[in-house]
Design a protein around this motif. Structure first.
Motif: not given
Length: 157
Positions: A23, A52-57, A87-88, A90-91, A93
């Protein structure tokens, strides 16, 4: 040593360090390609899940607020870390966010300890010039790159 400390910190917070590393690398626009080494199906699945967690990063980041609690570092390091956190955000925890903050902290006021990579941030040694490193490598080989290529061709004939 720093990587071992990072693994301990991640373990303390039940965070998968390889996932967090993927990430972190993907969040940096200056890195055009992130190469992953995987040794098992489990590692392949973990890498796919991270992606998949960050496809739109790298999509338009409008509306994502900067994390102003990122540690101050003179020079570019502060801005780079703030950008990565933004950037991170939203992705990640909550545990991943905590671990990432500790790992890249460079003073005792952030998470009450220096992160294991603090010296890299303080000395601004986080930029890597692959071409320069390749040229340095070949300059240490007797005869340089040209001679090494010639030796390899002779062996393959």
């Amino acid at each position: 040593d720093a990587c071992c400390k990072a693994a301990i910190i991640a373990h303390e917070h039940c965070v998968d360090l390889p996932t967090l590393a993927v990430l972190f690398a993907i969040a940096q626009e200056d890195i055009g390609c992130t190469l992953l080494g995987m040794g098992s199906i489990k590692e392949v699945d973990a890498a796919i899940n991270a992606m998949r967690r960050i496809e739109t990063i790298h999509d338009d980041a409008k509306g994502i607020k900067s994390d102003d609690s990122a540690t101050h570092v003179p020079g570019i390091g502060h801005n780079l870390r703030r950008k990565i956190f933004s950037k991170l955000a939203p992705f990640l925890t909550e545990s991943e966010h905590t671990v990432l903050k500790v790992l890249i902290s460079d003073n005792n006021t952030d998470a009450n300890r220096n992160g294991p990579f603090a010296n890299i941030w303080k000395r601004e040694e986080y930029n890597w010039d692959g071409l320069r490193e390749a040229n340095n490598f070949w300059s240490n080989i007797p005869g340089g790159k040209t001679e090494a290529e010639a030796r390899m061709r002779v062996r393959t004939l």
